[in-house]
Every structure is written in structure tokens, then in C-alpha cells.
Design a protein around this motif. Structure first.
Motif, mmCIF file in Angstrom:
data_model
loop_
_atom_site.group_PDB
_atom_site.id
_atom_site.type_symbol
_atom_site.label_atom_id
_atom_site.label_comp_id
_atom_site.label_asym_id
_atom_site.label_seq_id
_atom_site.Cartn_x
_atom_site.Cartn_y
_atom_site.Cartn_z
ATOM 1 N N HIS A 1 -26.186 -111.701 10.075
ATOM 2 C CA HIS A 1 -25.300 -112.241 11.106
ATOM 3 C C HIS A 1 -23.898 -111.632 11.068
ATOM 4 O O HIS A 1 -22.949 -112.233 11.585
ATOM 5 C CB HIS A 1 -25.202 -113.767 10.962
ATOM 6 C CG HIS A 1 -26.514 -114.440 11.155
ATOM 7 N ND1 HIS A 1 -27.256 -114.931 10.099
ATOM 8 C CD2 HIS A 1 -27.250 -114.670 12.267
ATOM 9 C CE1 HIS A 1 -28.374 -115.457 10.559
ATOM 10 N NE2 HIS A 1 -28.394 -115.301 11.875
ATOM 11 N N SER A 2 -23.793 -110.460 10.457
ATOM 12 C CA SER A 2 -22.476 -109.844 10.351
ATOM 13 C C SER A 2 -22.589 -108.353 10.035
ATOM 14 O O SER A 2 -23.669 -107.845 9.740
ATOM 15 C CB SER A 2 -21.657 -110.528 9.247
ATOM 16 O OG SER A 2 -22.251 -110.302 7.984
ATOM 17 N N ILE A 3 -21.433 -107.706 10.105
ATOM 18 C CA ILE A 3 -21.322 -106.309 9.690
ATOM 19 C C ILE A 3 -19.949 -106.138 9.048
ATOM 20 O O ILE A 3 -18.955 -106.687 9.525
ATOM 21 C CB ILE A 3 -21.515 -105.328 10.875
ATOM 22 C CG1 ILE A 3 -21.512 -103.879 10.381
ATOM 23 C CG2 ILE A 3 -20.502 -105.571 11.975
ATOM 24 C CD1 ILE A 3 -21.979 -102.869 11.428
ATOM 25 N N ARG A 4 -19.926 -105.412 7.946
ATOM 26 C CA ARG A 4 -18.663 -105.092 7.282
ATOM 27 C C ARG A 4 -18.380 -103.628 7.564
ATOM 28 O O ARG A 4 -19.266 -102.777 7.430
ATOM 29 C CB ARG A 4 -18.769 -105.336 5.779
ATOM 30 C CG ARG A 4 -18.969 -106.807 5.451
ATOM 31 C CD ARG A 4 -19.103 -107.053 3.966
ATOM 32 N NE ARG A 4 -17.782 -106.905 3.357
ATOM 33 C CZ ARG A 4 -17.544 -106.225 2.240
ATOM 34 N NH1 ARG A 4 -18.501 -105.623 1.585
ATOM 35 N NH2 ARG A 4 -16.322 -106.150 1.761
ATOM 36 N N ILE A 5 -17.145 -103.320 7.954
ATOM 37 C CA ILE A 5 -16.743 -101.963 8.303
ATOM 38 C C ILE A 5 -15.593 -101.540 7.401
ATOM 39 O O ILE A 5 -14.587 -102.246 7.296
ATOM 40 C CB ILE A 5 -16.271 -101.874 9.780
ATOM 41 C CG1 ILE A 5 -17.319 -102.433 10.737
ATOM 42 C CG2 ILE A 5 -15.871 -100.447 10.136
ATOM 43 C CD1 ILE A 5 -18.583 -101.625 10.835
ATOM 44 N N GLU A 6 -15.743 -100.368 6.787
ATOM 45 C CA GLU A 6 -14.659 -99.799 5.981
ATOM 46 C C GLU A 6 -14.007 -98.682 6.779
ATOM 47 O O GLU A 6 -14.688 -97.815 7.326
ATOM 48 C CB GLU A 6 -15.199 -99.243 4.660
ATOM 49 C CG GLU A 6 -14.118 -98.657 3.777
ATOM 50 C CD GLU A 6 -14.667 -98.138 2.472
ATOM 51 O OE1 GLU A 6 -14.070 -98.424 1.436
ATOM 52 O OE2 GLU A 6 -15.710 -97.443 2.496
ATOM 53 N N PHE A 7 -12.678 -98.730 6.837
ATOM 54 C CA PHE A 7 -11.923 -97.715 7.550
ATOM 55 C C PHE A 7 -11.328 -96.718 6.562
ATOM 56 O O PHE A 7 -11.302 -96.964 5.354
ATOM 57 C CB PHE A 7 -10.836 -98.375 8.398
ATOM 58 C CG PHE A 7 -11.408 -99.152 9.551
ATOM 59 C CD1 PHE A 7 -11.650 -98.538 10.766
ATOM 60 C CD2 PHE A 7 -11.732 -100.492 9.412
ATOM 61 C CE1 PHE A 7 -12.187 -99.241 11.828
ATOM 62 C CE2 PHE A 7 -12.274 -101.209 10.463
ATOM 63 C CZ PHE A 7 -12.498 -100.583 11.678
ATOM 64 N N ASN A 8 -10.812 -95.601 7.064
ATOM 65 C CA ASN A 8 -10.337 -94.526 6.193
ATOM 66 C C ASN A 8 -9.116 -94.898 5.360
ATOM 67 O O ASN A 8 -8.712 -94.138 4.492
ATOM 68 C CB ASN A 8 -10.111 -93.223 6.965
ATOM 69 C CG ASN A 8 -9.128 -93.371 8.092
ATOM 70 O OD1 ASN A 8 -8.428 -94.369 8.212
ATOM 71 N ND2 ASN A 8 -9.082 -92.360 8.945
ATOM 72 N N ASN A 9 -8.532 -96.052 5.588
ATOM 73 C CA ASN A 9 -7.425 -96.512 4.743
ATOM 74 C C ASN A 9 -7.922 -97.475 3.659
ATOM 75 O O ASN A 9 -7.137 -98.187 3.055
ATOM 76 C CB ASN A 9 -6.342 -97.183 5.592
ATOM 77 C CG ASN A 9 -6.839 -98.420 6.316
ATOM 78 O OD1 ASN A 9 -7.986 -98.813 6.201
ATOM 79 N ND2 ASN A 9 -5.957 -99.036 7.087
ATOM 80 N N ASP A 10 -9.249 -97.503 3.442
ATOM 81 C CA ASP A 10 -9.924 -98.345 2.449
ATOM 82 C C ASP A 10 -9.889 -99.836 2.765
ATOM 83 O O ASP A 10 -10.237 -100.657 1.928
ATOM 84 C CB ASP A 10 -9.380 -98.101 1.036
ATOM 85 C CG ASP A 10 -9.679 -96.695 0.539
ATOM 86 O OD1 ASP A 10 -10.740 -96.155 0.917
ATOM 87 O OD2 ASP A 10 -8.858 -96.137 -0.207
ATOM 88 N N THR A 11 -9.473 -100.209 3.950
ATOM 89 C CA THR A 11 -9.504 -101.600 4.369
ATOM 90 C C THR A 11 -10.900 -101.927 4.891
ATOM 91 O O THR A 11 -11.495 -101.139 5.613
ATOM 92 C CB THR A 11 -8.467 -101.868 5.474
ATOM 93 O OG1 THR A 11 -7.182 -101.486 5.003
ATOM 94 C CG2 THR A 11 -8.440 -103.331 5.869
ATOM 95 N N VAL A 12 -11.417 -103.092 4.493
ATOM 96 C CA VAL A 12 -12.744 -103.527 4.932
ATOM 97 C C VAL A 12 -12.590 -104.774 5.799
ATOM 98 O O VAL A 12 -11.961 -105.753 5.396
ATOM 99 C CB VAL A 12 -13.664 -103.827 3.725
ATOM 100 C CG1 VAL A 12 -15.015 -104.345 4.201
ATOM 101 C CG2 VAL A 12 -13.834 -102.582 2.861
ATOM 102 N N TYR A 13 -13.164 -104.717 6.990
ATOM 103 C CA TYR A 13 -13.161 -105.831 7.916
ATOM 104 C C TYR A 13 -14.588 -106.369 8.020
ATOM 105 O O TYR A 13 -15.539 -105.587 8.090
ATOM 106 C CB TYR A 13 -12.734 -105.383 9.309
ATOM 107 C CG TYR A 13 -11.285 -105.015 9.436
ATOM 108 C CD1 TYR A 13 -10.379 -105.898 10.025
ATOM 109 C CD2 TYR A 13 -10.811 -103.782 8.998
ATOM 110 C CE1 TYR A 13 -9.036 -105.558 10.171
ATOM 111 C CE2 TYR A 13 -9.479 -103.440 9.125
ATOM 112 C CZ TYR A 13 -8.603 -104.337 9.717
ATOM 113 O OH TYR A 13 -7.275 -103.996 9.851
ATOM 114 N N GLU A 14 -14.714 -107.683 8.049
ATOM 115 C CA GLU A 14 -16.017 -108.290 8.265
ATOM 116 C C GLU A 14 -16.013 -108.948 9.639
ATOM 117 O O GLU A 14 -15.152 -109.778 9.952
ATOM 118 C CB GLU A 14 -16.338 -109.332 7.212
ATOM 119 C CG GLU A 14 -17.713 -109.941 7.420
ATOM 120 C CD GLU A 14 -18.126 -110.900 6.332
ATOM 121 O OE1 GLU A 14 -19.336 -111.113 6.179
ATOM 122 O OE2 GLU A 14 -17.242 -111.435 5.635
#
Length: 74
Positions: free
Chosen positions: A21-34
Motif C-alpha cells: 500500500h505504499s512506495i518509498r522513493i530515494e532522491f539523489n540528495n539521499d532523502t527518502v519519501y514514503e
């Protein structure tokens, strides 16, 4: 975290992790958003999962459609 293919070569996304029921995304600044069904809606999350697996279009979709609809950020 699975590496994002980045087939277009200019994505800010570097990795992703798909859950039921979700996806976690890591961006090039090492921040992870769920992003979750609760925060963004099922339709958006399922589209993000498809784009992540395809390795193309995810960053654009997030910036144009999803925006601030994340559940957590770390």
C-alpha cells in the motif's frame, strides 16, 4: 532499496522500494519519501509503482502530480 534505472538519464530519483500500500522513493540528495494510499491515494501510488519499475518518468510524475502528498520524509 532497489536502484532506479533512470532510462532518461536526468532523474532526481535514485532508488525505490515497493510495498503493498505504499512506495518509498530515494532522491539523489539521499532523502527518502514514503508515499502511501492514505497520503496520495491508491491510483497515484499504483502509477508510481509502474513508473518506478519501468525506470522512466517517475521524477516528472512526482513533481507534476504527486507533489507534497508524502506520508513521511527522512
Amino acid at each position: 532499496m532497489k536502484q532506479y534505472k533512470n532510462l532518461e538519464g536526468h532523474s532526481g530519483v535514485t532508488g525505490y522500494e515497493i510495498h503493498d500500500h505504499s512506495i518509498r522513493i530515494e532522491f539523489n540528495n539521499d532523502t527518502v519519501y514514503e508515499y502511501t494510499y492514505a497520503s496520495a491515494g491508491k491510483r497515484i501510488i499504483e502509477r508510481m509503482k509502474k513508473l518506478a519499475a519501468a525506470g522512466k518518468g517517475l521524477s516528472t510524475y512526482i513533481s507534476q502530480t504527486v507533489r507534497e502528498k508524502f506520508e513521511t520524509k527522512n
